[in-house]
Design an enzyme around this catalytic site. Structure first.
Site: not given
Ligand code: SAM
Ligand code: SF4
Ligand code: DTB
Length: 334
Positions: A47, A51, A54, A91, A124, A184, A256
Site C-alpha cells: 500500500c 499508516c 499497518c 468484509c 462490507c 462502519c 465491534r
Molecule cells: N486500507 C483501508 C483503509 O485504510 O481504510 C482498510 C484496511 S485497514 C487494515 C482497516 C483498519 O484496520 C485500520 O483503520 C485500523 O483501524 C485497523 N488496523 C490496521 N492495522 C492494524 C494493526 N496492526 N492492529 C490493529 N488494528 C489495525
Molecule cells: Fe494502506 Fe494499511 Fe493505511 Fe489502509 S491502513 S491505507 S492498507 S497502510
C-alpha cells in the site's frame, strides 16, 4: 456528544460507567445478540500509504507477503465458508490508497461484490478513498456497508499518517453516506494516543448524521518493521472503558470488538460484551493478523449464554435525522 460530556462519562467510577453503558445497550439492543463477521484481505500489502500501525504499508520493511487482487472464485469460496460458519457479514479489505471508477481493478471489485451479495449476507468493503461515483457503483453492486476508520483524533492523526489527511477520510465517509451505504467507522487504541484523543474520536463519530451503523474498536497488534512495533499493550480496563464510552456515544451502532482479541482474556472480552460490544470478527484470521480460533469464540459465547445474530436481509439504508445538518461536513471537526 461534546468532548466535555464524553470526558465526564469516561471519568465515572468503573462500575457506574459499566452500568450506564449496559443500560444504553439493553435499551437499543434488547435481544443482546452478537454479530459474527468474517474478514478477508482481497488485496494484500504494497500500500502507498504510511499508516504507522499497518504492516501492509509499502513504506515499512515488514514480514508480510504481498498478494495481488484475489480471483472472484477464490473470494466466493471464503464467503460461502463464512456463511456456513454462521457469519452474517462478509468484509473484504484491500490495501489501496483508494479506488477509481473505470479502472480494471475497480471493475473486478464490483464483480466480486455482486457475487458475494448473491449469498444474502451483509457485504462490507474497505478499499480506501472513494469518490461519489465509486460509492454509487458499489451500492448498486450490492455493498451494504463501507468501513473507513478515522482511527484517532484529528489532532493525533498527522502523527500516525502523513500520506492522506483526516479531511480526506471525512470526505470519503460523506460520499459513502450520500450513496446510501451504511458507514462502519471506528478507531484503534495503542497508537501513542492520549485519552483525550480517544474521546475526540468518539466526539467526531457521535456527531455523524446519519449515525454510523457500526463502530469498530481495534487494539494495536504491533507489527514488526512498523514505527509502532514496540508500543506497549493497551490496558484491558482501558479497552473496556472505551467500549462503554462508544456504546453511550453512539447508542444505535453496533460496537465491534475488533483487532487485538488474541491478547484479551475471556474475562476481559466478557466485560466488553457487558459494556456494549455486540460484534466480533470470527475466524482464525483478521486481514493479515491472528484472531482467536472460531471454536474458542463459540465456546466463550456458549459459556456466557450469548446468542448470535441471524442474517438481516433488509439492508436498510441509513436513517438521517432531518432536523440536524448532514455530517460529517468536511473540516467541521478539525
Ligand atoms: N486500507 C483501508 C483503509 O485504510 O481504510 C482498510 C484496511 S485497514 C487494515 C482497516 C483498519 O484496520 C485500520 O483503520 C485500523 O483501524 C485497523 N488496523 C490496521 N492495522 C492494524 C494493526 N496492526 N492492529 C490493529 N488494528 C489495525
Ligand atoms: Fe494502506 Fe494499511 Fe493505511 Fe489502509 S491502513 S491505507 S492498507 S497502510
Ligand atoms: C476494522 O476496524 N478492523 C478490521 C476491519 N475494520 C477491516 C481490520 C483489522 C485489521 C487488523 C490488522 C490486520 O489483520 O491486518
Amino acid at each position: 456528544m461534546t468532548l466535555s460530556e464524553l470526558q465526564a462519562i469516561y471519568d465515572l467510577p468503573f462500575f457506574a460507567l459499566l452500568k450506564r453503558a449496559h443500560e444504553v445497550h439493553e435499551a437499543n439492543f434488547p435481544e443482546g445478540k452478537i454479530q459474527l463477521c468474517t474478514l478477508l484481505s482481497i488485496k494484500t500489502g504494497g500500500c502507498s500509504e504510511d499508516c504507522a500501525y499497518c504492516a501492509q504499508s509499502a513504506r515499512y520493511k515488514t514480514e508480510l507477503e504481498s498478494h495481488v487482487l484475489l480471483e472472484r472464485e477464490e473470494v466466493m469460496l471464503h464467503a460461502r465458508a463464512a456463511k456456513d460458519s454462521g457469519s452474517t457479514r462478509f468484509c473484504m479489505g484491500a490495501a489501496w490508497r483508494g479506488v477509481r471508477g473505470g479502472t480494471e481493478r475497480f471493475e473486478q471489485v464490483l464483480d466480486i461484490v455482486r457475487d458475494v451479495a448473491s449469498l444474502n449476507m451483509e457485504v462490507c468493503v474497505t478499499l480506501g478513498e472513494l469518490g461519489p461515483a465509486e460509492a454509487q457503483q458499489l451500492r448498486e453492486a450490492g455493498v451494504t456497508a463501507y468501513n473507513h476508520n478515522l482511527d484517532t483524533s484529528p489532532e493525533h492523526y498527522p502523527n500516525i499518517v502523513t500520506s492522506h489527511t483526516y479531511e480526506d477520510r471525512l470526505r470519503t465517509i460523506r460520499n459513502v453516506q450520500d450513496a446510501g451505504i451504511s458507514v462502519c467507522c471506528g478507531g484503534i487504541l495503542g497508537i501513542s494516543e492520549t485519552i483525550t484523543d480517544r474521546l475526540r474520536l468518539l466526539e467526531v463519530i457521535s456527531n455523524f448524521n446519519p449515525a454510523p451503523e457500526s463502530v469498530p474498536i481495534n487494539s494495536l497488534m504491533p507489527m514488526p518493521g512498523t514505527p509502532l512495533a514496540e508500543n506497549p499493550q493497551v490496558e484491558p480496563l482501558d479497552i473496556i472503558r472505551m467500549i462503554a464510552c462508544a456504546r453511550i456515544a453512539v447508542p444505535t451502532a453496533k460496537v465491534r470488538l475488533s483487532a487485538g482479541r488474541t491478547r484479551l482474556s475471556d474475562e476481559t472480552q466478557t466485560l466488553c460484551f457487558y459494556a456494549g460490544a455486540n460484534s466480533i470478527f470470527y475466524g482464525e484470521k483478521l486481514l493479515t493478523t491472528d484472531n482467536p480460533e472460531a471454536a474458542n469464540d463459540r465456546a466463550l459465547l456458549t459459556k456466557l449464554g450469548l446468542q448470535t445474530l441471524e442474517p438481516d436481509t433488509s439492508h436498510a439504508a441509513p436513517l438521517v435525522d432531518l432536523t440536524q445538518p448532514a455530517s460529517p461536513a468536511i473540516a467541521a471537526c478539525c
